[in-house]
Structures are given as structure tokens and as C-alpha cells.
Design a protein around this motif. Sequence first.
Motif, PDB file in Angstrom:
ATOM      1  N   TYR A 174      32.908  52.488  35.905  1.00 38.47           N
ATOM      2  CA  TYR A 174      34.360  52.591  35.826  1.00 38.47           C
ATOM      3  C   TYR A 174      34.923  52.842  37.224  1.00 38.47           C
ATOM      4  O   TYR A 174      34.326  53.531  38.038  1.00 38.47           O
ATOM      5  CB  TYR A 174      34.771  53.751  34.918  1.00 38.47           C
ATOM      6  N   ASP A 175      36.112  52.288  37.479  1.00 38.24           N
ATOM      7  CA  ASP A 175      36.867  52.624  38.683  1.00 38.24           C
ATOM      8  C   ASP A 175      37.742  53.829  38.393  1.00 38.24           C
ATOM      9  O   ASP A 175      38.264  53.979  37.278  1.00 38.24           O
ATOM     10  CB  ASP A 175      37.775  51.460  39.101  1.00 38.24           C
ATOM     11  N   SER A 176      37.946  54.670  39.377  1.00 39.94           N
ATOM     12  CA  SER A 176      38.935  55.732  39.231  1.00 39.94           C
ATOM     13  C   SER A 176      40.315  55.102  39.077  1.00 39.94           C
ATOM     14  O   SER A 176      40.530  53.951  39.479  1.00 39.94           O
ATOM     15  CB  SER A 176      38.923  56.649  40.455  1.00 39.94           C
ATOM     16  N   GLN A 177      41.244  55.850  38.520  1.00 40.27           N
ATOM     17  CA  GLN A 177      42.584  55.282  38.369  1.00 40.27           C
ATOM     18  C   GLN A 177      43.209  54.997  39.725  1.00 40.27           C
ATOM     19  O   GLN A 177      43.912  53.992  39.883  1.00 40.27           O
ATOM     20  CB  GLN A 177      43.487  56.206  37.553  1.00 40.27           C
ATOM     21  N   GLU A 178      42.943  55.830  40.701  1.00 44.16           N
ATOM     22  CA  GLU A 178      43.461  55.562  42.042  1.00 44.16           C
ATOM     23  C   GLU A 178      42.928  54.235  42.572  1.00 44.16           C
ATOM     24  O   GLU A 178      43.675  53.437  43.151  1.00 44.16           O
ATOM     25  CB  GLU A 178      43.079  56.689  42.994  1.00 44.16           C
ATOM     26  N   ALA A 179      41.638  53.967  42.350  1.00 43.84           N
ATOM     27  CA  ALA A 179      41.050  52.703  42.802  1.00 43.84           C
ATOM     28  C   ALA A 179      41.652  51.521  42.064  1.00 43.84           C
ATOM     29  O   ALA A 179      41.871  50.447  42.650  1.00 43.84           O
ATOM     30  CB  ALA A 179      39.543  52.736  42.618  1.00 43.84           C
ATOM     31  N   VAL A 180      41.933  51.689  40.766  1.00 43.20           N
ATOM     32  CA  VAL A 180      42.550  50.611  39.989  1.00 43.20           C
ATOM     33  C   VAL A 180      43.932  50.294  40.538  1.00 43.20           C
ATOM     34  O   VAL A 180      44.285  49.120  40.764  1.00 43.20           O
ATOM     35  CB  VAL A 180      42.633  50.989  38.498  1.00 43.20           C
ATOM     36  N   TYR A 181      44.737  51.319  40.791  1.00 48.18           N
ATOM     37  CA  TYR A 181      46.080  51.095  41.327  1.00 48.18           C
ATOM     38  C   TYR A 181      46.012  50.442  42.715  1.00 48.18           C
ATOM     39  O   TYR A 181      46.803  49.543  43.034  1.00 48.18           O
ATOM     40  CB  TYR A 181      46.853  52.412  41.380  1.00 48.18           C
ATOM     41  N   THR A 182      45.077  50.879  43.534  1.00 48.51           N
ATOM     42  CA  THR A 182      44.927  50.290  44.861  1.00 48.51           C
ATOM     43  C   THR A 182      44.618  48.803  44.760  1.00 48.51           C
ATOM     44  O   THR A 182      45.198  47.976  45.487  1.00 48.51           O
ATOM     45  CB  THR A 182      43.809  51.007  45.633  1.00 48.51           C
ATOM     46  N   LYS A 183      43.727  48.439  43.857  1.00 48.28           N
ATOM     47  CA  LYS A 183      43.385  47.034  43.681  1.00 48.28           C
ATOM     48  C   LYS A 183      44.556  46.252  43.105  1.00 48.28           C
ATOM     49  O   LYS A 183      44.801  45.104  43.498  1.00 48.28           O
ATOM     50  CB  LYS A 183      42.154  46.893  42.787  1.00 48.28           C
ATOM     51  N   MET A 184      45.293  46.847  42.192  1.00 49.64           N
ATOM     52  CA  MET A 184      46.442  46.146  41.617  1.00 49.64           C
ATOM     53  C   MET A 184      47.507  45.866  42.659  1.00 49.64           C
ATOM     54  O   MET A 184      48.103  44.783  42.687  1.00 49.64           O
ATOM     55  CB  MET A 184      47.011  46.961  40.453  1.00 49.64           C
ATOM     56  N   PHE A 185      47.766  46.836  43.554  1.00 52.22           N
ATOM     57  CA  PHE A 185      48.717  46.568  44.633  1.00 52.22           C
ATOM     58  C   PHE A 185      48.213  45.412  45.511  1.00 52.22           C
ATOM     59  O   PHE A 185      48.995  44.555  45.936  1.00 52.22           O
ATOM     60  CB  PHE A 185      48.924  47.820  45.482  1.00 52.22           C
ATOM     61  N   SER A 186      46.917  45.372  45.762  1.00 48.97           N
ATOM     62  CA  SER A 186      46.341  44.287  46.561  1.00 48.97           C
ATOM     63  C   SER A 186      46.467  42.949  45.849  1.00 48.97           C
ATOM     64  O   SER A 186      46.769  41.919  46.481  1.00 48.97           O
ATOM     65  CB  SER A 186      44.869  44.610  46.849  1.00 48.97           C
ATOM     66  N   GLU A 187      46.243  42.941  44.543  1.00 51.47           N
ATOM     67  CA  GLU A 187      46.363  41.698  43.778  1.00 51.47           C
ATOM     68  C   GLU A 187      47.805  41.195  43.772  1.00 51.47           C
ATOM     69  O   GLU A 187      48.058  39.989  43.866  1.00 51.47           O
ATOM     70  CB  GLU A 187      45.847  41.926  42.358  1.00 51.47           C
ATOM     71  N   LEU A 188      48.753  42.106  43.688  1.00 54.86           N
ATOM     72  CA  LEU A 188      50.154  41.696  43.766  1.00 54.86           C
ATOM     73  C   LEU A 188      50.483  41.174  45.161  1.00 54.86           C
ATOM     74  O   LEU A 188      51.290  40.242  45.308  1.00 54.86           O
ATOM     75  CB  LEU A 188      51.070  42.858  43.390  1.00 54.86           C
ATOM     76  N   ASP A 189      49.877  41.761  46.192  1.00 56.50           N
ATOM     77  CA  ASP A 189      50.057  41.242  47.556  1.00 56.50           C
ATOM     78  C   ASP A 189      49.667  39.768  47.626  1.00 56.50           C
ATOM     79  O   ASP A 189      50.408  38.937  48.162  1.00 56.50           O
ATOM     80  CB  ASP A 189      49.193  42.031  48.549  1.00 56.50           C
ATOM     81  N   PHE A 190      48.486  39.456  47.093  1.00 54.81           N
ATOM     82  CA  PHE A 190      48.010  38.071  47.135  1.00 54.81           C
ATOM     83  C   PHE A 190      48.951  37.164  46.360  1.00 54.81           C
ATOM     84  O   PHE A 190      49.335  36.081  46.840  1.00 54.81           O
ATOM     85  CB  PHE A 190      46.600  37.967  46.551  1.00 54.81           C
TER      86      PHE A 190
END
Length: 526
Positions: free
Chosen positions: A169-185
Motif C-alpha cells: 500500500y502507498d501512504s495517503q501522502e504518497a497517493v496524493y503526491t502521485k495524483m498531483f503528478s498525474e494531473l500535471d501530465f
Amino acid sequence: MILNKIKTTAICATLLAAVSCTSDFNEINTNPTGITAQELEQDFNHVKVPFSTVFTGIFNTTHWKYQLQQNLNADIWSGYMATPTPFKGAAGDNSNYNYVDGWNGFIWSLPYTDVMANSLKIEQRTKGKYDQFYAVSLILKVEGMHRVTDVFGPIVYSEFGTTNTTIPYDSQEAVYTKMFSELDFAVAELTKRVDAGEKSTFGSIDMSGYAGDYKQWVKYANSLRLRLAMRVVKIKPALAKTEAEKAVNHKFGVMTTNADIAKVIIPNYIDPILTISSAWGDIRMSADMESIMNGYTDPRLAKYFKESADFAGQYRGVRTGINMIAKSDRTGMSEIGSIVGSNEKVLMTTAEVFFLRAEGALRGWNMGGTAQGLYEVGITISFGQHGASGAASYITDNVKMARDFVDVKDAANNAAAVNKVTIAWDGAASNEVALQKIITQKWIANFPEGQEAWSEYRRTGYPKLFRALHNTSGGKITTEFGPRRINFVQSEKDGNPGGVATGVAKLGGPDNGGTRLWWDTTAGNF
């Protein structure tokens, strides 16, 4: 509720199976016509079915599945709706904080089967070749899966699709970090295509009403970024400000008109809430909605709910967390109204975006307007969305407040009003009072999307809601603060126990409904 539907089939028991376990498994994995993969790609048919499943999987369109995915948890805990049905008798159920694991497993399994598995298929078939499709799929994935992390906390995200015996599992902080990156792309990719004057190739697949318009998808992605930015404001204030300003100040900006509303349009669709309320009698107006909207004499009330069958001309609700005796006692209270009568399911309203911007402005961020101005536009645009009149006078009302709740069936359930704020903006009020006004009006405007309302209630404490009278959680969840999350599901404990262990380690507390999520801190709002 159709109880005999509540079972977990062997093929979908774990995340290892979810990658290939979708409602269109046979259609995707067999080719009875003999058409080659290259021929399918010519009309983008190779991604149409996965996209369709993602669109309709964010809110599951099968009525009993939606009831378990959201209606018997977030829709109730948000203060929007209440059930008159004593499903589990004196022992209580989700409405009394005594979680029913057989219900709550669907909150996990359905998004992984419908959204994550099909997003992975789209990624495998488009990334690096048709990045416009990959970009849109990322926006939809973030929409669908931020809801999951906002229920459970740590989740399987970055490692989804691996075939390892243990999926961490990813921590929730890691999930949010990745989601911001995915929105960047997604934003960069689609913006580039708009700037180049590229004709959209997504129109025949698009179920949003945007007709494949990449600029509209960018505005939605920016608005979604703004939502996620505000969610983390108490735990990561600098990040929240950066992401929020990035969203609002992008060249295409965020959603600003009701034509921008993010939604899924489904032919021959009947909203599950309509069936659950009107056909099954399992959901009714909540006491909180009765208290606040009746107190404000809110013109949207007739759009949201039907008049009580037992009390003509009145809108009557049910208090959550009371001792239910018989379903027939309260099925005469107000059903959900015409707001759930179309073939559309709203993902995000433009009104919500204005309220998010109003809160940002209150915090001193560059949101393109003042807190008061954005707040008042948010109310006005919500009235316009629902065809309600009287917004101008409503906005200036500095007298009306929530009213006391009277349970006409049992006076033991009566309660004095708790969300005591007026509507009109008050420049002399504290930031806390101003925030309560903003969140209360956002809560009204976002109905019936209970997931977002529950998340914002947990983040801010607003609007103030009536407490459960019968808390049967056995001490796991406090009556004061209510449910903060849902515990990890049994299918994962059986099929991915090592992964669950990583999730518990990153949770920061026991795996129960009383443990707060990463962004759900006990710190003050300011």
C-alpha cells in the motif's frame, strides 16, 4: 436492498484478480469477429470499452452496488440522507457506526475492478502512442481513486497491476503526491494539443458532455486539483497554496459556468438514488438537511426532496443513528426529489469550485477574487444549476438559521439546531465563522454527492451535524467525531495480507473507523 446480491465472487476476491476482472472481461479478452488489433486501433475501439467502464464505475450504475459503494456510508455520514430501514435491528449498522463488513467491501472492490483495472488497460494501450487518451484516463482515475483513499487512507496505487504475491500500500501522502503528478501530465499534454489547434479524437468516446473538448477537460483537471489542494491544507499548507494557485491561474483556469460541470451522461440511465429512495424506500431526507434547508427557507429544497407523504406540504427528515423499530415508521418522510431524475451523474459542480476559491481567498491565496465575491457567486451559480429563483435575496439574508429538529414519531430523537450561522457574508466575522458559512453553502450546493461532503465535514467540522443517539461501534468510533474512515476490507486481508500490513503500518492508528486519515488532523482550521 437486494440482500442476495451481496457476495464476493472468487474471480474478484483480490487485487491480483482485479486487473482482469471487469464487467466486460469477455468482450475485452476475446475477439469473435477476427478483427486485428491494428484494425481496432483505427477507430480507437481498443479503448472504448475500458473508457466506458471507467466513466460508469466512478459511481457504480448498478443500483444495489451503488447502495453499498456510497449510499449506506458517505451519503449518510455526510448528513445528506438517512435510512429509515433497521437493517441489522438493535445491533445497528453503518448508520449506528457498527460497520457491516459485507457492505463495505464494495467501496474497495468496485473502484479497483472498474476504475483502476480499466485505467491500466488504457495506459497499456495508449501511453506514448495516444497520450491524449492516456491524459484523460488519468483525470478520471484521480477522480475515482481519490475517493477511495479518502475512505481508507493508505491504498494500493503506484504498485497496482504488479503480479507480486504481496502488493504494498502507498501512504495517503504518497497517493496524493502521485495524483498531483498525474494531473500535471494530463494538463500539460492536453494544453499542448489545444495550443497546437489539434482536432480532438476523443469525442466518440467521451461520456462527459464535453464532446471530447480538450480545453474543457483541462478546466476539469484544474478544478479537481483545486479540490485535492484544499483537502491537504491542514497537513501541508504550503503545498495546498501552491497547487490551488496553479489550478486557478492556469491559462485555461478552472470551471466557471454551469456549462463546465463535470458529469457522466449515461443513456437509459436511472440514478441509483432514485431507486433506493422511491422504489426500495431505503433512504430519506436527513434531519440535518431538514434543519438547515428548512431553516434557510432554501428555494432549492423542492428540487432536492419530495414533500413528506405523511405531512402534506412539509419536508421532513430522519435522524441518523437513532433506534429504528420498523421501516414503516419513517418511510413517509421526504424521498429524494427530481435532482436524481436525469440520465446524468455529476462528478463536480462549478458551484463547488467557487466555494473552494472562496476558502482559498479567505486564506490569503490568489484565487482571482475576494472571499465574499466568490462565495456569493457560488450560491448564485448553484441556484442557476437547479433552476431555482431568489438567489439575490437569499444571499443577503442575515437572519435565518438552521431550525430545531422535531421527530414526529419519537420525541426522544428531537434535537436543538447545531449549525447556527446565517447566510449573508459578514466582513467582521472571524475566519472560523466565514469558513462555516462557505462549507455550509458548499454542502448544500454539492447535494447529493455525499462522498465529497463527508470528506469536507471530516476536514473542517462543518456543517455541524446532529450526533448519533445510538452508537453501537463498541467504542471504536466516538459519538463526538463520528466515522473518520472505513477499515481495510476482508478480501484484501484474505488475498493480500502482507499488503494490508503495510497499509496498517502507514495508517498511524488502529485499523478501525475511528482512526483519522493523513489530512484529517485535529489541528484548527486556521
